[in-house]
Design an enzyme around this catalytic site. Structure first.
Site, short mmCIF file in Angstrom:
data_model
loop_
_atom_site.label_atom_id
_atom_site.label_comp_id
_atom_site.label_asym_id
_atom_site.label_seq_id
_atom_site.Cartn_x
_atom_site.Cartn_y
_atom_site.Cartn_z
N SER A 206 0.76 -1.28 -0.04
CA SER A 206 0.12 0.08 -0.07
C SER A 206 0.71 1.41 0.04
O SER A 206 1.95 1.16 0.43
CB SER A 206 -0.91 -0.09 1.45
N TYR B 64 0.22 -0.13 10.82
CA TYR B 64 -0.14 -0.24 9.44
C TYR B 64 0.85 -0.08 8.42
O TYR B 64 1.15 -0.86 7.71
CB TYR B 64 -1.53 0.39 9.10
#
Length: 321
Positions: A158, A184
């Site tokens: 990501s 994350y």
């Protein structure tokens, strides 16, 4: 070694899964897609099956997965939880014992910005799910990947990797305060580093690895975000509908699946590997701009990749031969 340099490709930020897969024939090939029953992963699994591949989707919720994939031939569902090593081992052994080579492994499942949780070994939950679970799965499937003679492993990372590099001094947030976004970002950096280290080990055996940013797509991945957090991302228009501006990274779900499918099937990537991609191309290096196109240097650093691989071996007790 493949460098982070764009190549000639007929696709771009707006390309869709259907456009990327047009004319691709995967008849006789076996693919494994984690997260293949929701969001981007569902489009990926269906696209591969529609191109003729036999697709296995390991699922924490097999009943839900079968319902989502009921309209697609060539897809099989089996139970697996990325946080449970025994379930990963059971799934992997089932595939390997079947004797068919695995041509494609798409590691698409993941969690984002969750409250602090830990796996049974005490590792932080996002790192354990997004990286360690997929590391275990790849190691478990390794004999079948090598047997394909020309396999690809795709790690869905990501742009969030730009938030944080891997903090090797405290991956599990034992000493530093837990921050769900830092955790994350760290896990998404780990996805990219994993591809670097795996490609170095696998290329002589015909296994190449890639990581990628799919684009910003509002899916179930955002289930832990509040309405205010979603609003702050400016991904919705004044009517509450998702914005679609591919060049800025805001994509439809079909556009979001395109880069992973391109990494998995593109002939332009033959003899390449270990690179981070986006918009159906190899991404440029991003020197410093958070939230902008490109890959942070720390996510493709070969030394960091080796350090992560060694740590992953130690923490899981697994590696590839």
């Amino acid at each position: 070694m493949t460098f982070q340099l764009s190549i000639q490709t007929p696709f771009n930020a707006a390309s869709t899964a259907a456009e990327v897969m047009a004319g691709v024939d995967l008849t006789g090939q076996l693919a494994v897609v984690t997260g293949g029953y929701s969001g981007i992963g569902l489009i990926i699994a269906k696209s591969l099956a529609n191109a003729g591949a036999q697709v296995f989707v390991p699922a924490r919720d097999p009943e839900r997965a079968r319902a989502a994939l009921a309209d697609t031939e060539g897809v099989s569902v089996a139970a697996m939880d990325l946080l449970l090593p025994d379930s990963i081992q059971a799934f992997s052994q089932g595939i390997v014992s079947g004797g068919q080579p695995v041509s494609l492994l798409i590691n698409c499942a993941g969690v984002m910005a969750t409250p602090l949780s830990r796996d049974t070994d005490g590792h932080e939950g996002q790192f354990a799910t997004n990286h360690l679970g997929h590391y275990r799965l790849t190691c478990g499937l390794w004999p079948a990947l090598v047997a394909a003679d020309s396999a690809r492993v795709i790690a869905v990372s990501s742009r969030g990797h730009q938030i944080a590099e891997v903090d090797f001094s405290d991956i599990d947030f034992r000493r530093r305060a837990y921050d769900k976004w830092v955790a994350y970002g760290q896990s998404k950096t780990a996805n990219a580093l994993f591809a670097v280290a795996l490609d170095r080990r696998g290329r002589e055996q015909g296994v190449r690895a890639f990581s990628l940013h799919p684009g910003q797509v509002l899916t179930d991945l955002a289930r832990h975000l509040t309405a205010d957090e979603i609003t702050a991302f400016d991904v919705l228009d004044e009517h509450g509908r998702p914005r679609v501006t591919p060049e800025a990274g805001l994509k439809t779900i079909e556009q979001g699946a395109a880069t992973a499918l391109w990494c998995a099937t593109s002939i332009e990537l033959n003899s390449m590997g270990g690179v981070y991609c986006e918009d159906c191309n190899i991404a440029p290096i991003n020197e410093s701009a958070l939230g902008r196109k490109g890959v942070a240097k720390w996510a493709i650093n070969a030394d960091f990749a080796e350090r992560l691989w060694t740590l992953s071996e130690q923490w899981t007790g697994m590696t590839i031969a």
